[in-house]
Scaffold this motif. Structure first.
Motif, PDB file in Angstrom:
ATOM      1  N   ASN A  48      -8.379  -4.256   4.745  1.00 24.96           N
ATOM      2  CA  ASN A  48      -8.986  -3.397   3.574  1.00 24.96           C
ATOM      3  C   ASN A  48      -7.869  -2.449   3.072  1.00 24.96           C
ATOM      4  O   ASN A  48      -7.643  -2.306   2.028  1.00 24.96           O
ATOM      5  N   VAL A  49      -7.605  -1.544   4.088  1.00 26.59           N
ATOM      6  CA  VAL A  49      -6.708  -0.585   3.936  1.00 26.59           C
ATOM      7  C   VAL A  49      -5.250  -0.836   3.313  1.00 26.59           C
ATOM      8  O   VAL A  49      -4.513  -0.326   2.570  1.00 26.59           O
ATOM      9  N   SER A  50      -4.899  -2.158   3.945  1.00 27.38           N
ATOM     10  CA  SER A  50      -3.454  -2.497   3.603  1.00 27.38           C
ATOM     11  C   SER A  50      -3.474  -2.837   2.178  1.00 27.38           C
ATOM     12  O   SER A  50      -2.484  -2.609   1.278  1.00 27.38           O
ATOM     13  N   LEU A  51      -4.616  -3.746   1.744  1.00 24.20           N
ATOM     14  CA  LEU A  51      -4.477  -4.130   0.330  1.00 24.20           C
ATOM     15  C   LEU A  51      -4.655  -2.929  -0.614  1.00 24.20           C
ATOM     16  O   LEU A  51      -3.904  -2.880  -1.769  1.00 24.20           O
ATOM     17  N   GLU A  52      -5.425  -1.932  -0.237  1.00 22.48           N
ATOM     18  CA  GLU A  52      -5.559  -0.842  -0.895  1.00 22.48           C
ATOM     19  C   GLU A  52      -4.198  -0.109  -1.052  1.00 22.48           C
ATOM     20  O   GLU A  52      -3.826   0.461  -2.308  1.00 22.48           O
ATOM     21  N   ALA A  53      -3.369  -0.001  -0.092  1.00 28.47           N
ATOM     22  CA  ALA A  53      -1.814   0.628  -0.137  1.00 28.47           C
ATOM     23  C   ALA A  53      -1.003  -0.183  -1.156  1.00 28.47           C
ATOM     24  O   ALA A  53      -0.345   0.320  -1.785  1.00 28.47           O
ATOM     25  N   ILE A  54      -1.281  -1.401  -0.868  1.00 20.99           N
ATOM     26  CA  ILE A  54      -0.072  -2.559  -1.629  1.00 20.99           C
ATOM     27  C   ILE A  54      -0.520  -2.233  -3.158  1.00 20.99           C
ATOM     28  O   ILE A  54       0.333  -1.969  -4.066  1.00 20.99           O
ATOM     29  N   GLU A  55      -2.099  -2.255  -3.523  1.00 17.28           N
ATOM     30  CA  GLU A  55      -2.256  -1.903  -4.907  1.00 17.28           C
ATOM     31  C   GLU A  55      -2.052  -0.869  -5.359  1.00 17.28           C
ATOM     32  O   GLU A  55      -1.455  -0.736  -6.570  1.00 17.28           O
TER      33      GLU A  55
END
Lengths: 385, 132
Positions: A27-34
Motif C-alpha cells: 500500500n505505501v509503495s503504491l502511494e509513494a509511486i503515485e
C-alpha cells in the motif's frame, strides 16, 4: 556520478496495524509511486527491508510487493541492517542510480510486531545485538542502551530531566504528526513517574513496539524531472559506517563510533558544514540515543546535548530542530520502516505538509539511522530542490 | 604477507568459550601477539592492529564493573530471573566481558567501579557477584 533525487515518499500511521506486513508494504509503495509522478513500470529495482518478517513466516518479500504493483519482472532484494535496514536499502538504491545502472528505484521498509507478546518482541529486538556474547549473558536491547546511558550519566553528569526533555519534545512533535504512533504530548511529571524498564531508562525513554511501513521512490532527475509532482529532495550524501559489534569490545561507552564516521563522510560528500543543516531526523530508539547522535555527529560537544535539549535548542522552533516527526520515540519504531520513514518526514517538510511541526525555510535535512547499538549506521543529507 | 598466508583458525569456538566457564571454571579469550590487545568475543583478526596472529589465553575471573543496567523486562531466556543487573566487566588482565548479576536487583545494589568475581552457576550465561 548521476544525481539522485527522492521523488516521492509515503508511510502509514505507525502503531498497531491490522493485517500482514506485506499488505502495508504494498500500500505505501503504491502511494509513494503515485505521489512521485512516475509509473510502477519505471521502477528498475525494488529494495525491501523486513528484518523480522520471519515472525510472520514470510521472507522474500520483494516478488510479493512487485507482483502487487504489477511489475513482477522487476528485480528485488531484501536488505537487512537491523534498525537501519531501510536506510541501508536507500543507500543501495542511491548507489544503483548514481552509478547509472538504473533510473528509478523503490525502497520499502516494513515491520509487523504487534502479533507478538512483549516477551517475544523483546527477544526479537535483541537479535540485532551479539546473541552469543551479549544477549546470552543477560543483555536486552533496552539494557544495552541503558548501559550506554549509565556510562554517559556517570562521565558527564547527564540527568534524567535532560533525557525527559527529549521525550517531552518528541511527544509534542508527534502530536502534530498524523502518522505518529503516539498523538498526545506528555508532561515531565509523567516521564519522571513512568516505570523503570531498564535502569536508568524509564518507560518514556523507550520507543514503542510499532507496526508500520514506509516507502521512498528515488530517481535520476536527468530521466524523470519532467514527470515529478512533488518538491523533490536531492540526496547530496548517502554514507554508511560501522562500529565494533559488541559493547564490551568498545573503548568508549559514551559514544557510537559509526555515527561519527558516517556523519563525517556524509558532510564531506555533500560539501556542507554542520551549520548548514536546518533540521535532523536522528535515531532515538531511546532518549539517550538522541543525545549520542547529536554529540557523535558533532552538532554538540560531548556531554552537552542533554542540556541543549533541556534548554529547548532542539525543539521545532529552536536553533537546530531534532526529530520534528516525533522520532522513533513518539512517531514509533517499526524497525525496518524507520529509515524510510525519516525520509517521509523530510518530504513532508520540503512539501509544506508538516503543519505545526514545520521547520520554516528548511533547505538541508540530515537523516541518521542506527542499526542496533551502532554496529551499523546510515547518514543521508538531503537538499530541497 | 597476504591475509591468506597469515590467516589462522579461531583459537576456540563459541561452544568451547561457553563450556570453559560453565564446566571448567575458566574464562577464555584471545590475545593479539603483536599488540597484546585482549578480547573475549569471536575474532580472527585483531580490531586494534589488524594482526591475525592471535593466541588463546585464560583470562582473569575477577574485575570491575565498567557499566551496567538493571533488567526489569527480560528476554525469554531470563524470564524467571528479572530484575537483575547486566554488566560490562573489565577483567583485571584487560579484556572486557558481558555478564549478569542475579543478586543486583536495583541500581542501589551495583555501581560503576564495583569489584566483582565470576561465579559458577547452572543458569545460562556468565554470572558475576560482588566481592564483599
Amino acid at each position: 556520478m548521476e544525481e539522485v533525487w527522492v521523488a516521492g515518499a509515503a508511510m502509514n500511521r505507525f502503531g498497531k496495524v491490522p493485517g500482514m506486513g506485506r499488505e502495508m508494504a504494498a500500500n505505501v509503495s503504491l502511494e509513494a509511486i503515485e505521489k512521485s509522478g512516475i509509473s510502477p513500470k519505471d521502477i528498475g529495482y525494488t529494495f525491501i527491508s523486513n528484518a523480522f518478517g520471519i515472525s510472520e513466516r514470510q521472507a522474500h518479500l520483494g516478488p510479493l510487493i512487485n507482483t502487487s504493483l504489477g511489475i513482477p519482472e522487476v528485480p528485488s532484494a531484501t536488505i537487512e541492517s537491523a534498525c537501519s535496514s531501510s536506510s541501508a536499502a536507500l543507500h543501495e538504491a542511491f548507489v544503483h542510480i548514481a552509478g547509472g545502472f538504473i533510473d528509478a528505484a523503490l525502497v520499502v521498509g516494513v515491520e509487523k510486531l504487534s502479533h507478538l507478546e512483549t516477551l517475544a518482541a523483546t527477544s526479537y529486538f535483541a537479535m540485532g545485538a551479539d546473541y552469543a556474547f551479549e544477549s546470552k549473558n543477560g543483555a536486552t536491547f533496552p539494557g544495552l542502551y541503558a548501559t550506554l546511558a549509565t556510562a554517559h550519566m556517570k562521565k558527564y553528569g547527564t540527568k534524567h530531566e535532560e533525557l525527559g526533555a527529549i521525550a517531552v519534545k518528541n511527544h509534542v512533535n508527534a502530536s502534530s504528526n498524523p502518522h505518529a504512533h503516539f498523538q498526545k504530548p506528555i508532561s515531565m511529571e509523567t516521564y519522571l513517574n513512568s516505570p523503570m524498564v531498564s535502569f536508568p531508562l524509564k518507560l518514556y525513554d523507550c520507543c514503542p513496539f510499532s507496526d508500520g511501513a514506509a516507502a521512498v521512490v528515488v530517481v535520476n532527475p536527468a530521466k524523470f524531472k519532467k514527470d515529478l509532482k512533488e518538491v523533490p529532495a536531492a540526496i547530496r550524501a548517502s554514507a554508511r559506517a560501522g562500529s565494533i559489534a559488541a559493547l564490551q569490545d568498545r573503548t568508549d561507552l559514551t559514544a557510537i563510533p559509526a555515527s561519527r564516521l558516517a556523519a563525517d563522510k556524509a558532510l564531506h560528500q555533500a560539501k556542507v558544514e554542520h551549520k548548514d543543516i536546518d533540521f535532523m531526523e536522528v535515531h532515538d530508539c531511546f532518549t539517550i540515543a538522541e543525545v549520542l547522535a547529536m554529540e557523535d555527529m558533532g552538532f554538540f560537544a560531548k556531554g552537552t546535548a542533554g542540556k541543549a535539549a533541556a534548554e529547548g535548542q532542539t525543539r521545532v522552533d529552536g536553533k537546530l530542530p531534532v526529530n520534528p516527526s516525533g522520532g522513533l520515540k513518539a512517531k514509533g519504531h517499526p524497525v525496518s520502516a524507520t529509515g524510510a520513514a525519516q525520509i517521509v518526514e523530510v518530504m513532508e517538510q520540503f512539501n509544506g505538509r508538516a503543519g505545526k511541526r514545520e521547520v520554516k525555510g528548511a533547505e538541508y535535512a540530515l537523516a541518521h539511522n542506527v542499526g542496533a547499538t551502532g554496529g551499523s549506521c546510515s547518514v543521508h543529507i538531503l537538499q530541497r530542490v | 604477507m597476504t591475509m591468506s598466508e597469515t590467516a589462522v583458525k579461531p583459537q576456540y569456538t563459541i561452544n568451547e568459550f561457553e563450556h570453559a566457564y560453565q564446566e571448567d571454571g575458566k574464562i577464555i579469550g584471545q590475545e593479539c601477539t603483536s599488540c597484546h590487545h585482549r578480547m573475549a568475543t569471536q575474532i580472527l583478526v585483531c580490531v586494534k592492529c589488524g594482526s591475525s596472529k592471535l593466541a588463546s589465553v585464560q583470562l582473569a575471573t575477577e574485575g570491575v564493573v565498567r557499566s551496567f543496567s538493571i533488567q526489569n523486562v527480560p528476554s525469554d531466556e531470563f524470564i524467571n530471573d528479572a530484575p537483575y543487573a547486566y554488566a560490562l566487566v573489565q577483567l583485571s588482565d584487560g579484556a572486557v566481558v558481558s555478564g549478569w548479576l542475579p543478586e543486583a536487583k536495583s541500581e542501589k545494589d551495583i555501581e560503576i567501579g564495583d569489584k566483582v568475581q565470576w561465579k559458577k552457576s547452572y543458569k545460562v550465561g556468565m554470572i558475576f557477584e560482588k566481592v564483599k
